[in-house]
Every structure is written in structure tokens, then in C-alpha cells.
Enzyme design. Structure first.
Site: not given
Ligand code: GUN
Length: 310
Positions: A97, A120, A53
Site C-alpha cells: 500500500q 497493482d 481490500k
Molecule cells: N494508494 C492509493 N491507491 C493505491 C493503490 O491503488 N494501490 C496501492 N498499493 N496503494 C495505493
């Protein structure tokens, strides 16, 4: 005839080309959208995701910051971090995350994120907006699935769409997005009766269960579109031989590396479906692309909100 393969990489590249133009226009106005990611502890999968990311931000010229509190972090410490990021004007998007360690109250932390910076789309305010069809920031994976469908010209209006999996992050928002696109939506889960029969009624199947190769060729109506959200690493040789019995390239990958990736959809479905996303290289690249898109969008919306205030 084998399914048309819906490549997420090609669609991601299209979206990046569009985003770069938008980012250049914002830069000309002195605005550089920025994303702050909070990565707790040493979970290897989370580390890979967050690094990808941040790398995407760098590729597109967005600002990015990564905070890495230890696995022993408390809920209060996480809330304090989020409060500081909420207050920073250079941070447009905040990404915490998941999963967080068990001692941290994940819901409280996610609810502490300013909804205007919730790239998100996990905050109840953004979920509520999605329910009522006034979406602002939408969860990245389901938003990415919609981009694949839309940009591949898959007709949604009046289509029977079956979403397998009812998670807050994928299944539920996906069902809402499909419903708002005028599909007739069924959500299936572990207690659904005759799951293969329900899936067989679908023009569009979205598989987001988290179980390797669960959706089998016999479950899919010939010509249906299949979106595979799952990403499962197979490390067991017996399982690899069972799933990939007729896929020598995949078996060779397993023999070479000791593991191989498979989605929630059996690869044999490609012989039945009309169109299908691959794993890897299907939905995965779109999840990050939509995070980038949400960060740019959050930057715009937040400034529009400020400019609009008396
Ligand atoms: N963990 C697994 N998928 C995601 C996601 O799309 N966003 C976040 N913040 N954590 C994750």
C-alpha cells in the site's frame, strides 16, 4: 436532461458475481487464490483502504494476509518481506500500500515484487506490457474505469478521450487503455494551455487530478461521458458552501458530519454530461473489484506458466 449516473456499486456487484463462479471453479481444482497486503505505519486512509481490500477477499473466499510493519521500517526490511512473499506458493498477489514512509525507496520496493504477483500493475514489466498492448496485470483504478465504460455501453472507438492528470498509477495507464480501445487520446496536466477548451473537445473525460471539483460544468461538452477518479474530503465550511451551493443534500451532510466527499468533477457537471460516475460509489468500488479480479487472474496465469514449463 441530467446525466445518466454510472453506478460503480452495481458494476462491482456484476463483477463479483462473475468472479465467484471463477473462484468456485478454481476451488474445485484445489486452487484458492490469495492476496498478501503490506500496510506500513498508521496512515488512517491507507488503513481503511487495506481493510476494505482484505474484507473483499474474505467476502469472495480468497485467501488474504496483512502484514503491518512499523512506520520506521527500512528499505532493506521491506525488500526482505517482499522476497518472502515472492517465494510463497500460497500468495498469488502482493500489494504494497502506498504511500510508503519517506525513508523507504518506494520504486525499489515496487520493482522487487514478482511481476507475476504484481496485482497493482505498478511493476515496470507490467507497465511495459501495457504499453505494447500485451497487458497482463493492469493497474486497478484505470482498469476499473474501463470496466465502467465497457459495461455501460459507452462507445470508445474513434471517440475523443481527454485524461486530466498524468500520474503513473492512473493517468498514464488510463490513456494507454483508451488508446488500445481505439479512442483518440489527449493527456492534460498542470501545464496544459486552455485546459477547459481541451476538455470541451472530449466525448469522454477522465478526471484524475486530485483537486476538489476542478472540472466545472462549463468545461464539459453537452452529452459527454465523465469518469471522476477523484475522491476529496472537504472539511472547510467556506469551500463546502462554494462547491455545494445548489446541492442541499450535500450541504446537510457537511453540517451533520463536518466533512463531505467530492470528486475532481464539480457536481453541477451532472446537468451537462450525458453520463457521469458519482462520488462516492463510482470508480472507488471498481478499484477493489479489479484488485480481486487481478488476484484471480494472477493465480491462473502463474499456474498456467508453471504448467507450461517443460
Ligand atoms: N494508494 C492509493 N491507491 C493505491 C493503490 O491503488 N494501490 C496501492 N498499493 N496503494 C495505493
Amino acid at each position: 436532461m441530467p446525466a445518466r449516473i454510472l453506478s460503480g456499486n452495481a458494476i462491482r456487484d456484476q463483477i463479483y458475481t462473475e468472479l465467484k463462479q471463477e473462484i468456485a471453479a478454481l476451488a474445485a481444482a484445489g486452487i484458492r487464490p490469495g492476496l498478501a497486503a503490506v500496510l506500513v505505519g498508521e496512515n488512517p486512509a491507507s488503513q481503511i483502504y487495506v481493510r476494505s481490500k482484505i474484507a473483499a477477499c474474505e467476502q469472495l473466499g480468497l485467501g488474504s494476509w496483512m502484514e503491518t510493519p512499523p512506520a520506521t521500517v527500512t528499505t532493506d526490511e521491506m525488500l526482505a518481506r517482499v522476497a518472502l512473499l515472492n517465494a510463497r506458493d500460497d500468495v498469488d498477489g502482493i500489494l504494497v500500500q502506498l504511500p510508503l514512509p519517506p525513508q523507504v525507496d518506494s520504486k525499489r520496493v515496487l520493482e522487487a515484487v514478482d511481476p507475476a504477483k504484481d496485482v497493482d500493475g505498478f511493476h515496470p514489466v507490467n507497465l511495459g506490457r501495457l504499453v505494447s498492448g500485451r497487458a497482463g496485470l493492469v493497474a486497478c483504478t484505470p482498469a476499473g474505469c474501463m470496466e465502467i465504460l465497457r459495461r455501460s455501453g459507452i462507445a470508445l472507438e474513434g471517440a475523443n478521450a481527454v485524461v486530466v492528470g498524468r500520474s503513473d498509477i492512473v493517468g498514464k495507464p488510463m490513456a494507454l487503455l483508451l488508446m488500445h480501445a481505439n479512442a483518440t487520446v489527449t493527456i492534460c496536466h498542470s501545464k496544459t494551455r486552455d485546459l477547459p477548451g481541451v476538455v470541451r473537445g472530449a466525448d469522454i473525460v477522465v478526471a484524475a487530478i486530485g483537486r476538489a471539483a476542478m472540472v466545472e460544468p462549463g468545461w464539459v461538452r453537452p452529452g459527454a461521458t465523465v469518469i471522476d477518479v477523484g475522491i476529496n474530503r472537504i472539511t472547510d465550511a467556506v469551500e463546502a458552501r462554494r462547491i455545494f451551493a445548489n446541492f442541499p443534500t450535500k450541504l446537510a451532510q457537511f453540517t451533520e458530519k463536518g466533512s463531505v466527499l467530492v470528486g475532481d468533477v464539480h457536481p453541477g457537471v451532472a446537468e451537462v454530461a450525458g453520463a457521469m460516475t458519482p462520488v462516492p460509489g463510482g470508480v472507488g468500488p471498481l478499484t477493489i473489484a479489479m484488485l480481486m479480479s487481478n488476484t484471480v487472474r494472477a493465480a491462473r496465469l502463474r499456474r498456467a506458466a508453471v504448467a507450461g514449463k517443460p
